[in-house]
Design an enzyme around this catalytic site. Structure first.
Site, PDB file in Angstrom:
ATOM      1  N   GLN A  90       0.853  -1.193   0.000  1.00  0.00           N
ATOM      2  CA  GLN A  90       0.000   0.000   0.000  1.00  0.00           C
ATOM      3  C   GLN A  90       0.883   1.235   0.000  1.00  0.00           C
ATOM      4  O   GLN A  90       1.791   1.369   0.824  1.00  0.00           O
ATOM      5  CB  GLN A  90      -0.919   0.028   1.222  1.00  0.00           C
ATOM      6  CG  GLN A  90      -1.935   1.179   1.096  1.00  0.00           C
ATOM      7  CD  GLN A  90      -2.822   1.350   2.312  1.00  0.00           C
ATOM      8  OE1 GLN A  90      -2.325   1.557   3.416  1.00  0.00           O
ATOM      9  NE2 GLN A  90      -4.122   1.269   2.124  1.00  0.00           N
ATOM     10  N   TYR A 129      -6.129  10.645   4.378  1.00  0.00           N
ATOM     11  CA  TYR A 129      -4.779  10.963   3.901  1.00  0.00           C
ATOM     12  C   TYR A 129      -4.853  11.782   2.602  1.00  0.00           C
ATOM     13  O   TYR A 129      -5.933  12.118   2.128  1.00  0.00           O
ATOM     14  CB  TYR A 129      -3.958   9.671   3.750  1.00  0.00           C
ATOM     15  CG  TYR A 129      -3.671   9.026   5.100  1.00  0.00           C
ATOM     16  CD1 TYR A 129      -2.815   9.649   6.001  1.00  0.00           C
ATOM     17  CD2 TYR A 129      -4.284   7.840   5.480  1.00  0.00           C
ATOM     18  CE1 TYR A 129      -2.554   9.085   7.253  1.00  0.00           C
ATOM     19  CE2 TYR A 129      -4.038   7.271   6.728  1.00  0.00           C
ATOM     20  CZ  TYR A 129      -3.169   7.899   7.612  1.00  0.00           C
ATOM     21  OH  TYR A 129      -2.926   7.352   8.846  1.00  0.00           O
ATOM     22  N   ARG A 157      -7.658  -6.019  12.021  1.00  0.00           N
ATOM     23  CA  ARG A 157      -7.395  -6.352  13.415  1.00  0.00           C
ATOM     24  C   ARG A 157      -7.403  -7.853  13.709  1.00  0.00           C
ATOM     25  O   ARG A 157      -6.535  -8.338  14.460  1.00  0.00           O
ATOM     26  CB  ARG A 157      -8.366  -5.580  14.325  1.00  0.00           C
ATOM     27  CG  ARG A 157      -8.058  -4.081  14.366  1.00  0.00           C
ATOM     28  CD  ARG A 157      -9.195  -3.272  14.955  1.00  0.00           C
ATOM     29  NE  ARG A 157     -10.351  -3.214  14.069  1.00  0.00           N
ATOM     30  CZ  ARG A 157     -11.480  -2.592  14.344  1.00  0.00           C
ATOM     31  NH1 ARG A 157     -11.616  -1.976  15.510  1.00  0.00           N
ATOM     32  NH2 ARG A 157     -12.471  -2.582  13.475  1.00  0.00           N
ATOM     33  N   CYS A 207     -10.978  -4.027  20.161  1.00  0.00           N
ATOM     34  CA  CYS A 207     -10.799  -3.072  21.268  1.00  0.00           C
ATOM     35  C   CYS A 207      -9.806  -1.968  20.904  1.00  0.00           C
ATOM     36  O   CYS A 207      -9.643  -1.006  21.653  1.00  0.00           O
ATOM     37  CB  CYS A 207     -10.325  -3.815  22.517  1.00  0.00           C
ATOM     38  SG  CYS A 207      -8.674  -4.525  22.335  1.00  0.00           S
TER      39      CYS A 207
HETATM   40  C1  LIG Z   1      -3.236  -0.800  13.965  1.00  0.00           C
HETATM   41  C2  LIG Z   1      -3.955  -0.447  12.688  1.00  0.00           C
HETATM   42  C3  LIG Z   1      -3.241   0.076  11.613  1.00  0.00           C
HETATM   43  C4  LIG Z   1      -3.889   0.390  10.419  1.00  0.00           C
HETATM   44  N1  LIG Z   1      -3.152   0.818   9.340  1.00  0.00           N
HETATM   45  C5  LIG Z   1      -3.752   1.024   8.143  1.00  0.00           C
HETATM   46  C6  LIG Z   1      -2.983   1.357   6.995  1.00  0.00           C
HETATM   47  O1  LIG Z   1      -1.755   1.465   7.026  1.00  0.00           O
HETATM   48  N2  LIG Z   1      -3.655   1.548   5.834  1.00  0.00           N
HETATM   49  C7  LIG Z   1      -5.018   1.408   5.736  1.00  0.00           C
HETATM   50  O2  LIG Z   1      -5.571   1.558   4.653  1.00  0.00           O
HETATM   51  N3  LIG Z   1      -5.760   1.077   6.808  1.00  0.00           N
HETATM   52  C8  LIG Z   1      -5.159   0.868   7.994  1.00  0.00           C
HETATM   53  N4  LIG Z   1      -5.916   0.481   9.076  1.00  0.00           N
HETATM   54  C9  LIG Z   1      -7.351   0.252   8.897  1.00  0.00           C
HETATM   55  C10 LIG Z   1      -7.619  -1.215   8.559  1.00  0.00           C
HETATM   56  O3  LIG Z   1      -6.992  -1.624   7.365  1.00  0.00           O
HETATM   57  C11 LIG Z   1      -9.129  -1.499   8.392  1.00  0.00           C
HETATM   58  O4  LIG Z   1      -9.622  -0.725   7.315  1.00  0.00           O
HETATM   59  C12 LIG Z   1      -9.921  -1.202   9.667  1.00  0.00           C
HETATM   60  O5  LIG Z   1      -9.192  -1.596  10.815  1.00  0.00           O
HETATM   61  C13 LIG Z   1     -11.257  -1.947   9.690  1.00  0.00           C
HETATM   62  O6  LIG Z   1     -11.080  -3.325   9.494  1.00  0.00           O
HETATM   63  P1  LIG Z   1     -11.092  -4.386  10.710  1.00  0.00           P
HETATM   64  O7  LIG Z   1     -12.406  -4.179  11.437  1.00  0.00           O
HETATM   65  O8  LIG Z   1     -11.021  -5.729  10.062  1.00  0.00           O
HETATM   66  O9  LIG Z   1      -9.941  -4.071  11.594  1.00  0.00           O
HETATM   67  C14 LIG Z   1      -5.291   0.185  10.296  1.00  0.00           C
HETATM   68  C15 LIG Z   1      -6.008  -0.327  11.391  1.00  0.00           C
HETATM   69  C16 LIG Z   1      -5.358  -0.646  12.565  1.00  0.00           C
HETATM   70  C17 LIG Z   1      -6.163  -1.224  13.700  1.00  0.00           C
END
Ligand SMILES: Cc1cc2nc3c(=O)[nH]c(=O)nc-3n(C[C@H](O)[C@H](O)[C@H](O)COP(=O)(O)O)c2cc1C
Length: 357
Positions: free
Chosen positions: A99, A169, A315, A339
């Site tokens: 990415q 961003y 996550r 969380c």
């Molecule tokens: C610790 C952390 C770092 C993340 N870093 C990015 C990132 O670098 N680029 C991005 O597009 N989304 C990032 N996200 C968002 C996740 O890719 C995702 O869109 C969001 O957490 C929802 O998905 P989930 O419920 O499966 O966690 C991050 C999320 C977390 C928790």
């Protein structure tokens, strides 16, 4: 089960429909080179059976670094260190896309050593310092930087790139009327606001050639006052194929709306599903949907109804890098409780699940 059928994004063949969504590892050195724990994390992910890994965002230009320990792809000198990561994934039979991102106003002078850049001098939040409005020359430079970064990812052996156009961003800032107040060709109306994204996509495609997979993660809706509405986002979705994009991951939200907490029952899951359903009607591109997806039942339903072609999660993979194998063996859902303790507190190193439960 559809979840474990092979899938395809452009020229990229994937062993199943599970994707590790981009997750900022915060495991790079000062220059942005991945450190050994990051390679270990990706080895475990690839070994765990996920179809596609998308790396955490990597900054395409020194002014685009969002936070300390972020991975960089702004210089050719980084290629060997990045290659170690793609090779580790390939050794385990995995596929990995990088990415690429520029933080725009979502960083600080402490991180980049100068005032952050943005389409307009609009602070990200009340009380935050105002960013510097980008000149025409700076806009052209950052567009070029995205292209060059994609070329480096390709040279470093990655299976594709994903252009980050979500989560507030720089590209999201140009797309959004809440952050882009320009009166020139980069912002005077809805079509002008999309010019930056379109030119980034063109610069990337120019650099990597016709066959290389180029994905995007799209903030389809901002959820802030005067921000992009779902209808603005769908207008972008309609253009993506003509801009040379091979697949779109649906996300949204400026600020923290993209990482909702406490997803505890199926009804809380897949919080961008209704937006993905609308996107499905606006494009024939493969769709990845992300946001709170946790149970096999919900994943299967999304694939069966045809809303998305891939299920993307962040996550849950921090807690269970081998989640695909577990799901295939009969586990019915991720044990992640959303969380948000995975993000390292100040002074701590790297993402990890800090929930003892
Ligand atoms: C610790 C952390 C770092 C993340 N870093 C990015 C990132 O670098 N680029 C991005 O597009 N989304 C990032 N996200 C968002 C996740 O890719 C995702 O869109 C969001 O957490 C929802 O998905 P989930 O419920 O499966 O966690 C991050 C999320 C977390 C928790």
């Amino acid at each position: 089960m559809k979840l474990f059928e092979p899938g395809r994004i452009g020229s990229l063949e994937l062993r199943n429909r599970l994707v590790r969504s981009a997750t900022a590892e915060q495991m790079a050195d000062e220059a942005g080179r991945p450190e050994p724990p990051m390679i270990e994390m990706y080895t475990a992910l690839a070994r765990g059976g996920v179809g596609l890994i998308i790396t955490g965002h990597a900054y395409v230009h020194p002014t685009g670094k969002a936070h300390p320990a972020m991975t960089g792809v702004y210089d050719d000198a980084l290629i060997p260190a990045l290659q170690a990561l793609s090779e580790a994934v390939h050794r385990e039979g995995g596929k990995v896309v990088m990415q690429i991102n520029h933080a725009g106003r979502q960083t600080s002078a402490e991180v980049i050593g100068q005032r952050p850049l943005a389409p307009s001098p609009v602070a990200r939040a009340k009380g935050s310092p105002r960013p510097q409005e980008m000149t025409e020359g700076q806009i052209e430079e950052i567009i070029r930087a995205f292209g060059l970064a994609a070329g480096r990812a390709q040279a470093a052996g990655f299976d594709g790139v994903q252009i980050h156009a979500a989560h507030g961003y720089l590209i999201n800032q140009f797309n959004s009327p809440a952050a882009n107040w320009r009166r020139d060709r980069w912002g005077k109306n809805a079509a002008s606001r999309l010019r930056f994204f379109e030119q980034v996509a063109a610069a990337v495609r120019d650099e990597v050639g016709d066959d290389y997979p180029v994905l995007t993660k799209l903030g389809i809706q901002d959820f802030v006052r005067d921000g992009m509405t779902l209808y603005d986002g769908l207008e972008i979705v309609r253009h993506l194929a003509e801009w040379g994009i091979d697949a779109v991951e649906i996300s949204g939200g400026i600020g923290s709306a993209n990482v909702r907490k406490n997803i505890l029952r199926p009804g809380d899951e897949a919080y961008f599903l209704s937006q993905a359903r609308m996107a499905r009607r606006a494009t024939d591109l493969p769709i990845l949907v992300v946001g709170g997806i946790r149970s096999r039942e919900v994943m299967e339903r999304i694939l069966e109804e045809g809303t998305a072609d891939f299920i993307s999660m962040s996550r849950p993979f921090i807690r269970e890098p081998d989640l695909p194998k577990r799901l295939q063996a009969g586990q019915d859902k991720a044990t992640c409780v959303s969380c948000n303790s995975c993000w390292p507190p100040p002074g701590e190193y790297g993402i990890k699940c800090r929930n003892e439960g």
